[in-house]
Design a protein around this motif. Sequence first.
Motif, PDB file in Angstrom:
ATOM      1  N   ARG A 106       0.838  -1.209   0.000  1.00 14.89           N
ATOM      2  CA  ARG A 106       0.000   0.000   0.000  1.00 14.89           C
ATOM      3  C   ARG A 106       0.870   1.256   0.000  1.00 14.89           C
ATOM      4  N   LYS A 110      -0.568   3.245  -3.507  1.00 13.34           N
ATOM      5  CA  LYS A 110      -1.777   3.415  -2.677  1.00 13.34           C
ATOM      6  C   LYS A 110      -3.073   3.154  -3.448  1.00 13.34           C
ATOM      7  N   THR A 113      -5.244  -2.197  -3.855  1.00 18.50           N
ATOM      8  CA  THR A 113      -5.724  -2.675  -2.555  1.00 18.50           C
ATOM      9  C   THR A 113      -5.481  -4.176  -2.403  1.00 18.50           C
TER      10      THR A 113
END
Length: 158
Positions: A106, A110, A113
């Motif tokens: 992450r 980012k 997921t």
Amino acid sequence: MKRVIYPGTFDPVTFGHIDVISRAKELFDEVVVTVAINPTKTPLFTIEERLFLLKESLKDYNNIHVDAFEGLVVDFARSVGAIGIIRGLRAVSDFEYEFQMALMNRKLAKDITTIFLMPHEKYTYLNSSIIRNLAELKSDVSDFVPAVVADALKKKFL
Ligand code: COA
């Protein structure tokens, strides 16, 4: 089109992995099952063999692709336009390693997921090392892996 990747070493693929893949394919439009070319591991099966065994084991599924990757898992995810990384959680013992990997991934990306799926509880004790070990000791592994994998293991340990 919601695409996810399911990375792993798959040395070899087991019914536990296939259970996770079956769950993922119900939730997403496409699952790219990807074999890690990891120089720190010395797998029993070559990359070509692992790809073949996965393709054969998954040939009846229509929204699954099988591929291989080297380098960062998030880079591979981006290269195929995936929104997420599927990982299986079998028991509490998996959690710490998976948690660390998910947070690092992450941090690196980012927008991607990590999604954890639990395989059926009958597979919680399964991993590829146990299968390799059983096969080496000439034990029957057909309850745990597809027939094509059981045959390949038999040939490896003739
Ligand atoms: N059923 C049965 N066994 C399972 C399972 C399931 N549902 N899920 C995992 N396992 C077993 C595997 O068979 C394997 O068994 P073994 O160690 O006895 O051979 C073990 O659990 C490890 O699973 P695997 O999914 O293959 O993880 P891994 O630790 O080999 O990691 C990658 C694979 C690809 C995710 C990881 O190496 C990676 O991310 N590499 C890229 C580098 C990178 O991006 N680094 C930064 C992120 S931290």
